[in-house]
Design a protein around this motif. Structure first.
Motif, PDB file in Angstrom:
ATOM      1  N   VAL A 131       0.837  -1.202   0.000  1.00 42.75           N
ATOM      2  CA  VAL A 131       0.000   0.000   0.000  1.00 42.75           C
ATOM      3  C   VAL A 131       0.874   1.256   0.000  1.00 42.75           C
ATOM      4  N   ASP A 132       1.954   1.247   0.769  1.00 43.86           N
ATOM      5  CA  ASP A 132       2.878   2.388   0.748  1.00 43.86           C
ATOM      6  C   ASP A 132       3.385   2.634  -0.670  1.00 43.86           C
ATOM      7  N   ASN A 133       3.724   1.543  -1.352  1.00 39.94           N
ATOM      8  CA  ASN A 133       4.228   1.675  -2.722  1.00 39.94           C
ATOM      9  C   ASN A 133       3.143   2.147  -3.679  1.00 39.94           C
ATOM     10  N   MET A 134       1.905   1.696  -3.493  1.00 38.60           N
ATOM     11  CA  MET A 134       0.801   2.178  -4.334  1.00 38.60           C
ATOM     12  C   MET A 134       0.617   3.681  -4.172  1.00 38.60           C
ATOM     13  N   ILE A 135       0.604   4.131  -2.927  1.00 40.22           N
ATOM     14  CA  ILE A 135       0.402   5.555  -2.665  1.00 40.22           C
ATOM     15  C   ILE A 135       1.538   6.378  -3.276  1.00 40.22           C
ATOM     16  N   GLU A 136       2.760   5.921  -3.101  1.00 41.34           N
ATOM     17  CA  GLU A 136       3.892   6.656  -3.664  1.00 41.34           C
ATOM     18  C   GLU A 136       3.859   6.626  -5.184  1.00 41.34           C
ATOM     19  N   ARG A 137       3.511   5.454  -5.734  1.00 42.68           N
ATOM     20  CA  ARG A 137       3.459   5.332  -7.204  1.00 42.68           C
ATOM     21  C   ARG A 137       2.438   6.292  -7.800  1.00 42.68           C
ATOM     22  N   LEU A 138       1.269   6.415  -7.190  1.00 44.86           N
ATOM     23  CA  LEU A 138       0.243   7.319  -7.693  1.00 44.86           C
ATOM     24  C   LEU A 138       0.637   8.775  -7.490  1.00 44.86           C
ATOM     25  N   THR A 139       1.303   9.057  -6.378  1.00 44.16           N
ATOM     26  CA  THR A 139       1.778  10.418  -6.122  1.00 44.16           C
ATOM     27  C   THR A 139       2.800  10.835  -7.178  1.00 44.16           C
ATOM     28  N   VAL A 140       3.715   9.927  -7.481  1.00 44.53           N
ATOM     29  CA  VAL A 140       4.715  10.194  -8.525  1.00 44.53           C
ATOM     30  C   VAL A 140       4.030  10.402  -9.876  1.00 44.53           C
ATOM     31  N   LEU A 141       3.007   9.611 -10.149  1.00 44.19           N
ATOM     32  CA  LEU A 141       2.280   9.734 -11.416  1.00 44.19           C
ATOM     33  C   LEU A 141       1.612  11.098 -11.544  1.00 44.19           C
ATOM     34  N   VAL A 142       0.938  11.537 -10.494  1.00 44.17           N
ATOM     35  CA  VAL A 142       0.269  12.843 -10.531  1.00 44.17           C
ATOM     36  C   VAL A 142       1.296  13.959 -10.714  1.00 44.17           C
ATOM     37  N   ASN A 143       2.406  13.874 -10.009  1.00 38.19           N
ATOM     38  CA  ASN A 143       3.461  14.885 -10.150  1.00 38.19           C
ATOM     39  C   ASN A 143       4.012  14.904 -11.570  1.00 38.19           C
ATOM     40  N   PHE A 144       4.186  13.718 -12.140  1.00 39.28           N
ATOM     41  CA  PHE A 144       4.692  13.600 -13.509  1.00 39.28           C
ATOM     42  C   PHE A 144       3.715  14.260 -14.492  1.00 39.28           C
ATOM     43  N   MET A 145       2.432  13.980 -14.331  1.00 36.51           N
ATOM     44  CA  MET A 145       1.419  14.572 -15.202  1.00 36.51           C
ATOM     45  C   MET A 145       1.445  16.098 -15.124  1.00 36.51           C
ATOM     46  N   GLN A 146       1.544  16.613 -13.914  1.00 43.17           N
ATOM     47  CA  GLN A 146       1.519  18.064 -13.728  1.00 43.17           C
ATOM     48  C   GLN A 146       2.768  18.726 -14.319  1.00 43.17           C
ATOM     49  N   VAL A 147       3.924  18.112 -14.117  1.00 45.12           N
ATOM     50  CA  VAL A 147       5.168  18.664 -14.667  1.00 45.12           C
ATOM     51  C   VAL A 147       5.124  18.651 -16.191  1.00 45.12           C
ATOM     52  N   GLN A 148       4.672  17.539 -16.758  1.00 46.93           N
ATOM     53  CA  GLN A 148       4.588  17.448 -18.217  1.00 46.93           C
ATOM     54  C   GLN A 148       3.638  18.504 -18.776  1.00 46.93           C
ATOM     55  N   ALA A 149       2.508  18.713 -18.102  1.00 46.97           N
ATOM     56  CA  ALA A 149       1.550  19.726 -18.554  1.00 46.97           C
ATOM     57  C   ALA A 149       2.163  21.124 -18.474  1.00 46.97           C
ATOM     58  N   GLU A 150       2.876  21.413 -17.382  1.00 48.43           N
ATOM     59  CA  GLU A 150       3.509  22.720 -17.210  1.00 48.43           C
ATOM     60  C   GLU A 150       4.593  22.963 -18.249  1.00 48.43           C
ATOM     61  N   GLN A 151       5.222  21.885 -18.725  1.00 49.28           N
ATOM     62  CA  GLN A 151       6.282  22.007 -19.725  1.00 49.28           C
ATOM     63  C   GLN A 151       5.741  22.074 -21.149  1.00 49.28           C
ATOM     64  N   GLY A 152       4.411  22.077 -21.279  1.00 50.00           N
ATOM     65  CA  GLY A 152       3.819  22.266 -22.596  1.00 50.00           C
ATOM     66  C   GLY A 152       3.359  21.023 -23.308  1.00 50.00           C
ATOM     67  N   ASN A 153       3.385  19.865 -22.630  1.00 55.86           N
ATOM     68  CA  ASN A 153       2.924  18.626 -23.261  1.00 55.86           C
ATOM     69  C   ASN A 153       1.404  18.699 -23.432  1.00 55.86           C
ATOM     70  N   LEU A 154       0.948  18.744 -24.668  1.00 53.96           N
ATOM     71  CA  LEU A 154      -0.477  18.930 -24.946  1.00 53.96           C
ATOM     72  C   LEU A 154      -1.320  17.767 -24.451  1.00 53.96           C
ATOM     73  N   ASP A 155      -0.785  16.556 -24.564  1.00 57.18           N
ATOM     74  CA  ASP A 155      -1.534  15.386 -24.107  1.00 57.18           C
ATOM     75  C   ASP A 155      -1.822  15.476 -22.618  1.00 57.18           C
ATOM     76  N   PHE A 156      -0.798  15.795 -21.839  1.00 60.40           N
ATOM     77  CA  PHE A 156      -0.987  15.865 -20.390  1.00 60.40           C
ATOM     78  C   PHE A 156      -1.782  17.109 -19.991  1.00 60.40           C
ATOM     79  N   GLN A 157      -1.697  18.156 -20.776  1.00 64.83           N
ATOM     80  CA  GLN A 157      -2.543  19.319 -20.518  1.00 64.83           C
ATOM     81  C   GLN A 157      -4.014  18.937 -20.661  1.00 64.83           C
ATOM     82  N   GLN A 158      -4.305  18.095 -21.649  1.00 65.28           N
ATOM     83  CA  GLN A 158      -5.673  17.615 -21.840  1.00 65.28           C
ATOM     84  C   GLN A 158      -6.106  16.721 -20.682  1.00 65.28           C
ATOM     85  N   HIS A 159      -5.188  15.865 -20.219  1.00 67.24           N
ATOM     86  CA  HIS A 159      -5.504  14.988 -19.086  1.00 67.24           C
ATOM     87  C   HIS A 159      -5.818  15.802 -17.829  1.00 67.24           C
ATOM     88  N   ILE A 160      -4.998  16.826 -17.586  1.00 66.26           N
ATOM     89  CA  ILE A 160      -5.216  17.672 -16.412  1.00 66.26           C
ATOM     90  C   ILE A 160      -6.532  18.434 -16.550  1.00 66.26           C
TER      91      ILE A 160
END
Length: 269
Positions: free
Chosen positions: A208-237
């Protein structure tokens, strides 16, 4: 090579946004990224090892698309229902992932390649698929017979890949389109996955600790990609996909003790 035509079948690509996937004559044409060379090296290794049920890279088109063999089998939209939700299917999914991990563990170059989409995760034990979910596997009846979309593959520990896989297959999800069963039923499915994979008790209690961390890393990754101009992740956000993960993090956190206890009950599984 037969030229691509507008009439060629375009396959659903639920996590690729504008990344079009085209099927023509049992060949899959996909857009590529900076991670593609590393993924192709790994797929070549799997082919050398005669690991079946995964794509083989056949080359590149002049405009830079990869050409892959089509993984045979039935696919689902990600929602676990009917035969896709059976216990036999769940066991098969766990065993297929175990076979992939065991094969990748012997790849001499698993720690030398760089350029993966996702960061390398220490300790490096295997090549994680990174998105081992029902929407990325091929089924034959109640058996998982194939796996595709290796874009998120990256070196890491088994538990890191298992955390996201079990999150998706239990599934510990709260969105009405994804959630199935009660919490106890989800725990039972997660325990069955662990048993079929052969996950040791001491690793189950960290799941469960690993699941929580894995999802946290995923959300952070999505947000960083969107901020850097990735259109796909901007759409996801913009569509609020990250909010579903945050809800699931809360769900896992609130029920962590019960899930961990349930997973740890079968030490000999």
């Amino acid at each position: 090579m037969t030229p691509l035509k507008p009439t060629d079948e375009q396959l659903p690509n639920k996590h690729g946004g504008n990344n079009k996937v085209i099927l023509q004559h049992s060949r899959v044409y996909r857009e590529t990224g900076s991670w593609t060379p590393a993924v192709h090296q790994f797929l070549a290794y799997l082919a050398e090892q005669q690991f079946t049920g995964v794509p083989e890279c056949l080359g590149m088109t002049p405009d830079g698309r990869e050409i892959l063999t089509l993984v045979a089998g039935e696919i689902c939209d990600g929602h676990l229902a009917g035969p896709f939700a059976s216990c036999d299917t769940l066991r098969s999914a766990a065993k297929f992932l175990r076979q992939l991990h065991d094969c990748s563990a012997n790849w001499p170059e698993k720690e030398s390649h760089t350029g993966w989409m996702l960061p390398v995760r220490e300790p490096v034990e295997v090549i994680c698929h990174g998105d081992y979910a029902p929407y990325n596997v091929a089924f034959e009846g109640e058996q998982v017979v194939g796996l595709f979309d290796f874009d998120t593959a990256h070196p890491g520990p088994r538990i890191w890949d298992l955390a996201y896989a079990i999150y998706c297959w239990a599934p510990f999800k709260t969105h009405p389109d994804d959630a199935i069963g009660t919490l106890n039923e989800q725990i039972s499915r997660a325990r069955l996955f662990c048993q079929a994979y052969g996950l040791a008790h001491q690793q189950r209690i960290t799941l469960v600790d690993n699941m929580i961390e894995r999802l946290t890393v995923l959300v952070n990754f999505m947000q960083v990609q969107a901020e850097q101009g990735n259109l796909d992740f901007q759409q996801h956000i913009a569509a609020g996909h990250h909010l579903a993960y945050l809800e699931d993090i809360d769900y896992l956190t609130s029920n962590q003790n019960q899930i961990t206890q349930g997973l740890g009950n079968a030490r000999t599984g």
